[in-house]
Design a protein around this motif. Structure first.
Motif, short mmCIF file in Angstrom:
data_model
loop_
_atom_site.label_atom_id
_atom_site.label_comp_id
_atom_site.label_asym_id
_atom_site.label_seq_id
_atom_site.Cartn_x
_atom_site.Cartn_y
_atom_site.Cartn_z
N LEU A 67 0.83 -1.20 0.00
CA LEU A 67 0.00 0.00 0.00
C LEU A 67 0.87 1.26 0.00
N HIS A 68 0.27 2.36 -0.39
CA HIS A 68 1.05 3.60 -0.55
C HIS A 68 1.20 4.36 0.77
N THR A 69 0.10 4.47 1.50
CA THR A 69 0.10 5.21 2.76
C THR A 69 -0.83 4.53 3.75
N ALA A 70 -0.75 4.97 5.00
CA ALA A 70 -1.63 4.46 6.06
C ALA A 70 -1.99 5.61 6.97
N PHE A 71 -3.19 5.57 7.51
CA PHE A 71 -3.59 6.60 8.46
C PHE A 71 -2.70 6.55 9.70
N ASN A 72 -2.43 7.72 10.23
CA ASN A 72 -1.53 7.85 11.37
C ASN A 72 -2.35 8.00 12.64
N PHE A 73 -2.71 6.88 13.24
CA PHE A 73 -3.56 6.93 14.42
C PHE A 73 -2.79 7.33 15.68
N ALA A 74 -1.48 7.14 15.68
CA ALA A 74 -0.69 7.57 16.83
C ALA A 74 -0.79 9.08 17.00
N PHE A 75 -0.79 9.82 15.90
CA PHE A 75 -0.94 11.27 15.94
C PHE A 75 -2.37 11.64 16.33
N LEU A 76 -3.33 10.94 15.77
CA LEU A 76 -4.73 11.26 16.03
C LEU A 76 -5.08 11.12 17.51
N VAL A 77 -4.58 10.07 18.16
CA VAL A 77 -4.97 9.82 19.55
C VAL A 77 -4.11 10.57 20.56
N ALA A 78 -3.12 11.34 20.11
CA ALA A 78 -2.26 12.07 21.05
C ALA A 78 -3.08 13.10 21.81
N PRO A 79 -2.93 13.18 23.12
CA PRO A 79 -3.63 14.21 23.90
C PRO A 79 -2.97 15.57 23.70
N TRP A 80 -3.62 16.61 24.19
CA TRP A 80 -3.05 17.96 24.07
C TRP A 80 -1.88 18.08 25.04
N ASP A 81 -0.73 17.70 24.56
CA ASP A 81 0.47 17.65 25.39
C ASP A 81 1.67 17.69 24.46
N ALA A 82 2.61 18.58 24.72
CA ALA A 82 3.74 18.77 23.81
C ALA A 82 4.56 17.50 23.67
N ALA A 83 4.83 16.83 24.79
CA ALA A 83 5.65 15.62 24.73
C ALA A 83 4.95 14.53 23.93
N ALA A 84 3.62 14.40 24.11
CA ALA A 84 2.88 13.37 23.38
C ALA A 84 2.91 13.63 21.88
N PHE A 85 2.70 14.87 21.49
CA PHE A 85 2.72 15.19 20.06
C PHE A 85 4.13 15.03 19.48
N ARG A 86 5.15 15.47 20.22
CA ARG A 86 6.50 15.33 19.70
C ARG A 86 6.86 13.87 19.52
N THR A 87 6.47 13.02 20.48
CA THR A 87 6.73 11.59 20.35
C THR A 87 6.02 11.01 19.14
N ALA A 88 4.75 11.39 18.96
CA ALA A 88 4.00 10.87 17.81
C ALA A 88 4.64 11.29 16.49
N ILE A 89 5.10 12.53 16.42
CA ILE A 89 5.73 13.02 15.19
C ILE A 89 7.06 12.30 14.94
N ASP A 90 7.89 12.22 15.97
CA ASP A 90 9.20 11.57 15.80
C ASP A 90 9.03 10.09 15.46
N ASP A 91 8.14 9.41 16.17
CA ASP A 91 7.94 7.98 15.91
C ASP A 91 7.41 7.74 14.50
N THR A 92 6.54 8.63 14.05
CA THR A 92 5.99 8.50 12.71
C THR A 92 7.08 8.64 11.66
#
Length: 523
Positions: free
Chosen positions: A279-304
């Motif tokens: 497949l070409h792409t996949a939805f990024n649910f790790a980013f979608l479920v991240a709470p409003w928190d800088a560390a959570a979003f940064r982790t989701a972005i880096d891991d992605t």
């Protein structure tokens, strides 16, 4: 968009939930002619493509995800000719069109399943019928929608349905199932669609032994998310299916594409779906479920970005869809949720890769929490006797104009009412009310999408903030755009040397970015 590369690698794709977008005939349900009538709005918003949720013939036990015929249009939504007109109209508007395909299960009204219940052995072999354990089902598997994942039929056997009982699972070890869906792909590709969103892409193959769920599974992880050793999610055999589909899609011109709905949060596992021959792409649910928190979003972005790099696949970013609570509500609701939703939009649209917008998020719509129980239609609500509120709250028809429901969703003289009730407070959220307001959410989205188109494409990012900092700050590479998001509780100083391009809230004296705000700068 990236020049010279496949369009889908950094496209902004707008999700259209047809039954809640625009009702052209006054029956209270959106339809394909309604979508066609709104293409000028979507082109003006600045997106690159649309994705349509299912519009196929269906009893609508699960809002069309119970498909009775994969090669036609449900009369609720129009005709096959309307689909052809929408495909042509989308292309004429300079947009692409992706359609949903539902391969894990059919409707119980599908001709195959009706034949299976009538005793056709070949038809029955296309599904997962099994003998029970006395009066008990074959195993203790539970439906994603609540209750047992098995239903008994008149001859005493049981069939598997990981979702509603009206959605029997197909047996993807059966070559007739494989061939049927490959033909369905060709049917829609021949009609001109630009790709497919694949429902439950991680769930088509099951452990043939049908074992009980292992004790090693974390009971706190939602039932629809893959875990190691799961007997029906993310099994290795599913990749054979996607390799076959990729060969078909690649045979067509125009960079046709496929995006997986695969609830696989382990990026090493998710990356397997994005191999060059799958497949070409996949939805990024790790980013979608991240709470409003800088560390959570940064982790989701880096891991992605790190997790998808070995596959060479672009990231996708999404904040809301038809299955989750709208993010303005998840981020706190009211003024707080609105401010954070504005900031999150600038964060998402600044990231490298593709973006999916869910209809109405550009209007700042929040979850409708007070739908009367008698009007709710989600099988998740019904099968759990209301213990789960279901997904109706994010599916309410969107408001276009006027001061009272149906807010332009249905024709002016319509005698029908929208299939789900719209809050009267949405008079302030209509497209009409926002389109000339320089401070509206709609204006922010349009401005951000214009800047994104002009300045951003594929590439990467360079963090300018430190881990643990409540302010996220990064520069897009290559380029000079800097994104700053203040997820802390206090105002934070923005770079005094940079030139502001767009802000989600006014920057205060001393270049102070308010809490819950974001800004784009040119370095």
């Amino acid at each position: 968009m990236t020049e010279g590369g496949p369009w889908w690698r950094d496209a902004v794709i707008y999700q259209v939930y047809p039954r809640s977008f625009t009702d052209s005939d006054g029956d209270g349900v959106g339809d394909l002619p309604g979508v066609l009538s709104r293409l000028p709005y979507l082109a003006g918003l600045g997106v690159d493509a649309i994705w349509l949720n299912p519009f196929y013939p269906s009893p609508q036990a699960d809002a069309g995800y119970d498909v009775a015929d994969y090669r036609d249009v449900d009369p609720l939504f129009g005709t096959l000719q309307d689909a052809d007109a929408l495909i042509a109209g989308t292309h004429a508007a300079g947009l692409r069109i992706i359609v949903d395909i539902v391969p894990n299960h059919t409707s119980s009204a599908h001709a195959w399943f009706r034949a299976a219940l009538a005793g056709d052995r070949a038809a029955r072999a296309r599904y997962l019928f099994r003998p029970g354990r006395g009066d008990a089902p074959p195993n203790g598997w539970r439906s994603v929608f609540g209750g047992p994942a098995w239903t008994r039929v008149e001859d005493g056997s049981w069939y598997l349905h990981l979702f509603d009982a009206a959605q029997p699972d197909l047996d993807w070890t059966n070559p007739e199932v494989v061939a049927e869906f490959e033909d369905v792909l060709r049917f829609w590709l021949d009609r001109g669609v630009d790709g497919f969103r694949i429902d439950v892409a991680h769930g088509l193959r099951k452990d043939p032994a049908l074992p009980e769920l292992p004790d090693t599974l974390d009971p706190d992880v939602p039932v629809h998310i893959a875990q190691p050793g799961h007997p029906f999610w993310d099994r290795d055999e599913v990749h054979d299916i996607w390799r076959g589909w990729r060969r078909i899609v690649d045979a067509y011109p125009g960079d046709r594409t496929m995006v997986a709905e695969a609830w696989v949060l382990d990026f090493a596992r998710l990356g397997r779906y994005l191999a060059p021959d799958e497949l070409h792409t996949a939805f990024n649910f790790a980013f979608l479920v991240a709470p409003w928190d800088a560390a959570a979003f940064r982790t989701a972005i880096d891991d992605t970005l790190a997790g998808l790099a070995p596959a060479g696949a672009p990231a996708t970013w999404v904040l809301s869809n038809h299955d989750v609570v709208r993010h303005a509500t998840r981020y706190g609701g009211g003024a707080t949720g609105q401010a954070r939703a504005r900031a999150a939009a600038l964060l998402m649209l600044a990231l490298p890769g593709g973006v999916y917008l869910y209809q109405g998020e550009e209007l700042g719509l929040e979850e409708v929490l007070d739908i009367p129980d008698a009007l709710r239609q989600d099988p998740n609500f019904i099968r759990t006797n209301g213990a789960e509120r279901g997904r109706d709250g994010c599916r309410v028809p969107i408001p276009w104009s006027g001061a009272e429901p149906p807010f332009g969703f249905s024709p002016d003289r319509s005698t029908g009412t929208p299939w789900l009730p719209q809050p009267p407070s949405w008079a302030e959220c209509t497209v009409e009310a926002q389109q000339s307001d320089p401070d509206s959410m709609l204006t922010l989205y349009r401005a951000a999408l214009e800047i994104r188109r002009e300045r951003l494409g594929e590439g990467g990012l360079e963090w300018l903030s430190e881990p643990g900092d409540p302010v996220l700050c990064f520069r897009r590479t290559p380029g000079d755009l800097i994104c700053v998001v203040n997820m802390g509780a206090e105002p934070a100083e923005a770079d005094p040397r940079a030139t502001p391009l767009l802000t989600s809230a006014p920057i205060g004296a001393g270049r102070m970015l308010p809490a819950g705000a974001a800004a784009w700068f040119a370095d």
